[in-house]
Design a protein around this motif. Structure first.
Motif, PDB file in Angstrom:
ATOM      1  N   TYR A  88      54.220  72.560  35.863  1.00  0.00           N
ATOM      2  CA  TYR A  88      53.342  73.475  35.449  1.00  0.00           C
ATOM      3  C   TYR A  88      51.902  73.040  34.825  1.00  0.00           C
ATOM      4  CZ  TYR A  88      57.133  76.774  34.982  1.00  0.00           C
ATOM      5  OH  TYR A  88      58.360  77.703  35.393  1.00  0.00           O
ATOM      6  N   GLN A  95      48.653  81.532  36.043  1.00  0.00           N
ATOM      7  CA  GLN A  95      49.455  81.620  37.363  1.00  0.00           C
ATOM      8  C   GLN A  95      50.842  80.822  36.786  1.00  0.00           C
ATOM      9  OE1 GLN A  95      47.694  78.887  40.388  1.00  0.00           O
ATOM     10  NE2 GLN A  95      46.068  80.140  40.462  1.00  0.00           N
ATOM     11  N   VAL A  96      51.212  80.313  35.399  1.00  0.00           N
ATOM     12  CA  VAL A  96      52.232  79.790  35.264  1.00  0.00           C
ATOM     13  C   VAL A  96      53.560  80.860  35.271  1.00  0.00           C
ATOM     14  CG1 VAL A  96      53.601  79.094  33.107  1.00  0.00           C
ATOM     15  CG2 VAL A  96      51.354  78.176  33.563  1.00  0.00           C
ATOM     16  N   GLY A  97      53.431  82.143  34.993  1.00  0.00           N
ATOM     17  CA  GLY A  97      54.132  83.045  35.379  1.00  0.00           C
ATOM     18  C   GLY A  97      54.585  83.249  36.673  1.00  0.00           C
ATOM     19  N   ASP A  98      53.627  82.949  37.541  1.00  0.00           N
ATOM     20  CA  ASP A  98      54.037  83.159  39.090  1.00  0.00           C
ATOM     21  C   ASP A  98      54.833  81.900  39.703  1.00  0.00           C
ATOM     22  OD1 ASP A  98      52.386  85.315  38.833  1.00  0.00           O
ATOM     23  OD2 ASP A  98      50.384  84.083  39.452  1.00  0.00           O
ATOM     24  N   ASP A 100      58.114  79.942  40.743  1.00  0.00           N
ATOM     25  CA  ASP A 100      59.294  80.195  40.836  1.00  0.00           C
ATOM     26  C   ASP A 100      59.922  78.790  40.691  1.00  0.00           C
ATOM     27  OD1 ASP A 100      61.993  80.698  41.691  1.00  0.00           O
ATOM     28  OD2 ASP A 100      61.355  81.617  43.614  1.00  0.00           O
ATOM     29  N   ILE A 126      62.255  76.364  30.533  1.00  0.00           N
ATOM     30  CA  ILE A 126      61.483  77.110  31.661  1.00  0.00           C
ATOM     31  C   ILE A 126      60.969  78.747  30.783  1.00  0.00           C
ATOM     32  CG2 ILE A 126      61.409  78.499  33.704  1.00  0.00           C
ATOM     33  CD1 ILE A 126      63.192  76.483  35.009  1.00  0.00           C
ATOM     34  N   ALA A 127      62.016  79.151  30.252  1.00  0.00           N
ATOM     35  CA  ALA A 127      61.369  80.383  29.515  1.00  0.00           C
ATOM     36  C   ALA A 127      60.501  80.252  28.556  1.00  0.00           C
ATOM     37  CB  ALA A 127      62.975  81.078  28.867  1.00  0.00           C
ATOM     38  N   ARG A 130      57.188  79.645  30.065  1.00  0.00           N
ATOM     39  CA  ARG A 130      56.542  80.882  30.658  1.00  0.00           C
ATOM     40  C   ARG A 130      56.422  81.764  29.380  1.00  0.00           C
ATOM     41  NH1 ARG A 130      58.338  82.307  35.988  1.00  0.00           N
ATOM     42  NH2 ARG A 130      58.004  84.744  35.207  1.00  0.00           N
ATOM     43  N   GLN A 131      56.812  81.706  28.199  1.00  0.00           N
ATOM     44  CA  GLN A 131      56.476  82.301  26.860  1.00  0.00           C
ATOM     45  C   GLN A 131      55.094  81.894  26.242  1.00  0.00           C
ATOM     46  OE1 GLN A 131      57.959  85.398  25.661  1.00  0.00           O
ATOM     47  NE2 GLN A 131      55.798  85.209  24.769  1.00  0.00           N
ATOM     48  N   ALA A 133      52.859  80.237  27.964  1.00  0.00           N
ATOM     49  CA  ALA A 133      51.608  80.649  28.749  1.00  0.00           C
ATOM     50  C   ALA A 133      51.263  82.128  28.442  1.00  0.00           C
ATOM     51  CB  ALA A 133      51.886  80.368  30.088  1.00  0.00           C
ATOM     52  N   ALA A 134      52.172  82.951  28.302  1.00  0.00           N
ATOM     53  CA  ALA A 134      52.270  84.479  28.411  1.00  0.00           C
ATOM     54  C   ALA A 134      51.195  84.669  26.872  1.00  0.00           C
ATOM     55  CB  ALA A 134      53.403  85.216  28.259  1.00  0.00           C
TER      56      ALA A 134
END
Length: 137
Positions: A88, A95-98, A100, A126-127, A130-131, A133-134
């Motif tokens: 990451y 792009q972090v949420g993209d 896989d 991972i969650a 993603r959070q 980054a969001a």
């Protein structure tokens, strides 16, 4: 799927290693090579829930680029954090949420060789990433 050169380097090394024991040792080496997180940052706000080990992840986001610092009291989990950091860090926050992550980690064979408890902890990390980054985006 966006990946970083650092992750591609790890994937290439894992492909070269013959068996899971060698890969496991390499994962531990990655964890040992990762800089330690200052104890002052290992607080409830940075702790990742859902991990059997103690795990802390703190974002270090400057501008559009995602980065984080992480640590664990378990050496194998430190290795997993190092792999996630390679996957990451350096990506644009958008792009972090993209990514896989499950597919990327499957390339390393981690999905087959981690215990259910470690797999759950990895999903929690991972969650959290993603959070973070969001929230930054």
């Amino acid at each position: 799927m966006p990946t970083t050169q650092a992750f591609e380097d790890i994937a290439e090394t894992f492909e070269f290693l013959d068996d899971w024991e060698e890969r496991y040792r390499h994962l531990i080496e990655l964890g040992r090579a990762m800089p330690a997180m200052e104890p002052a940052l290992q607080v409830p706000a940075t702790k990742v829930d859902g991990c059997a080990s103690q795990v802390w992840i703190m974002p270090r986001i400057e501008g559009p680029t995602f980065d984080f610092q992480g640590d664990s009291d378990a050496v194998i989990v430190r290795g997993l954090i190092a792999v996630l950091h390679a996957l990451y860090s350096g990506l644009p926050v958008s792009q972090v949420g993209d990514v896989d992550a499950q597919a990327a980690l499957a390339r390393l064979g981690l999905d087959e060789h981690l215990s259910a408890q470690r797999s759950n902890g990895l999903r929690a990390m991972i969650a959290r990433i993603r959070q973070l980054a969001a929230d930054a985006g």
